[in-house]
Each structure stands twice: as C-alpha cells, then as structure tokens.
Design an enzyme around this catalytic site. Sequence first.
Site, short mmCIF file in Angstrom:
data_model
loop_
_atom_site.label_atom_id
_atom_site.label_comp_id
_atom_site.label_asym_id
_atom_site.label_seq_id
_atom_site.Cartn_x
_atom_site.Cartn_y
_atom_site.Cartn_z
N CYS A 115 -26.33 6.94 -4.52
CA CYS A 115 -27.47 6.53 -5.35
C CYS A 115 -27.37 5.10 -5.84
O CYS A 115 -28.39 4.40 -5.94
CB CYS A 115 -27.62 7.49 -6.53
SG CYS A 115 -28.12 9.16 -6.02
N LYS A 163 -35.46 10.50 -11.43
CA LYS A 163 -35.76 10.32 -10.02
C LYS A 163 -35.42 11.59 -9.24
O LYS A 163 -34.59 12.41 -9.68
CB LYS A 163 -34.99 9.13 -9.44
CG LYS A 163 -33.47 9.27 -9.49
CD LYS A 163 -32.80 7.96 -9.08
CE LYS A 163 -31.29 8.05 -9.14
NZ LYS A 163 -30.71 8.93 -8.10
N ASP A 165 -27.17 7.57 -12.69
CA ASP A 165 -26.72 8.96 -12.54
C ASP A 165 -25.39 9.27 -13.23
O ASP A 165 -24.57 10.03 -12.67
CB ASP A 165 -26.62 9.33 -11.07
CG ASP A 165 -27.95 9.30 -10.35
OD1 ASP A 165 -28.97 9.06 -11.01
OD2 ASP A 165 -27.98 9.52 -9.13
#
Length: 226
Positions: A166, A133, A24
């Site tokens: 995450c 995702k 991310d």
Amino acid sequence: MPKLNAKPEPIEVDFQKSAIVVVDMQNAFASRGGMLDLAGVDVSGAPPVVGAIRATIDSARAAVLPIVYLQMGYKPDLSNSGGPTSPNWHKELAMHLMHTRPELKGKLLTEGTWDFAIVDELAPLPGDLVVVKTRYSGFAGTTLDSLLRVRGIRYLFFAGIAANVCVESTLRDASFLDYWPILLRDGCMAAGSPAVQESTFFNVESFFGWTMSTEDLLPHLNSRAG
C-alpha cells in the site's frame, strides 16, 4: 527552501506545501493477532516503525504540517470490495483470507472492528485527515487527490505498512500525479523479508521519488516549530 539529506540525491522541499501521509498503520498490519500476523507475516518489526512515525507526526503537528491517515477497510457486507469480477476480490490479502477461512469473514479490515482501527499510539487527532480506501493505493477511488490539492500540498512524506504494497502503490500514484514523494525509510515495514523492503527502496529511489530517515527529517520539522 531547505535541502533535505535524501537518496538518491538531496531534495529541496517547501514545508508550507508538505504533508505527512501515514499509510495503513492499523492493527491489521502492525499488531499481533492482526491480519498480517494471521497470514504468517512477521510483524515483529512494527514497534520501531510505530515509534518513528509517532516522533514524526508529533514534530509535524508542532510545525503545523497536515497529517493524512490512510485506512484500508471494507463494509461488513463487502459491497465496496469490487466483488468476484474484480481482481481485488481475489488478490487483496484480507479478502483472500476471508474467502479461504470463512471464520474470519467480517473480522479482517472490516469497518468498526479492532483489525480496522489505527493503532492506539498513532490515533488521529481532531483536524487530521482520515481517508478510508478499499484498494492498495490511497488515490484509487478516494478524495485524497482533491483533499491535498485544495490545501496546496505538493510534497508528501510517506510512512506505514506495508512498504511494498500500500505504501509503494500510493507513492507511485503520487508521483504520477506530480506530487513529490519522499519515503521515510525507518518509518515503514514491508510484508516480507528485508530484501523485499530494499526492493521498495530501490524502486522509489530509481524511478518514483526519494527516501530519507526520520532522523534527518526531524531537525527540519523541529526548527519550524520553533
């Protein structure tokens, strides 16, 4: 196999079965004006993280290690968000912000937007793996596990933002799936105070894997690159 200077103890790693997982590193999490910044999270620590990751992936590419990018994002109609019956709809930060601030709908972590894009300094190259995702863990509802297994990957070096959300979620799942997870301490940043990041380091070192610095990893990668 080389033994790496990791915590809580050194670990032997087979670099022929290793990959770098960049979690991310999007404008949403690493840039002023991105989703975390709009939520009031201090993102001033992101530039050094970007630099550490850039040095790592440059050396990893030269050493012919796969680079895997995880990228959090939703379709513009939010059809892959889980809907109101899913906890994700209520607890995921971008979803929460878009519900409470309607002017942000379609602008946060939405595919095709600036917020969704990986920061320019770390843009994927041809041949890198990019897995989109819709949940905190990169293994939830994606092909990540199969992409790694078909390549014979067993050791995963994790970096990214947010370390306590995450990154840690994906690392935990990696451990449950019998990968060997190693978190790069200077290659990640938490959403929260330094104490929050230390809590992630404690969790990883105590229960799920190992941590180490990019400074200790880079010589091993560079030696493989010749």
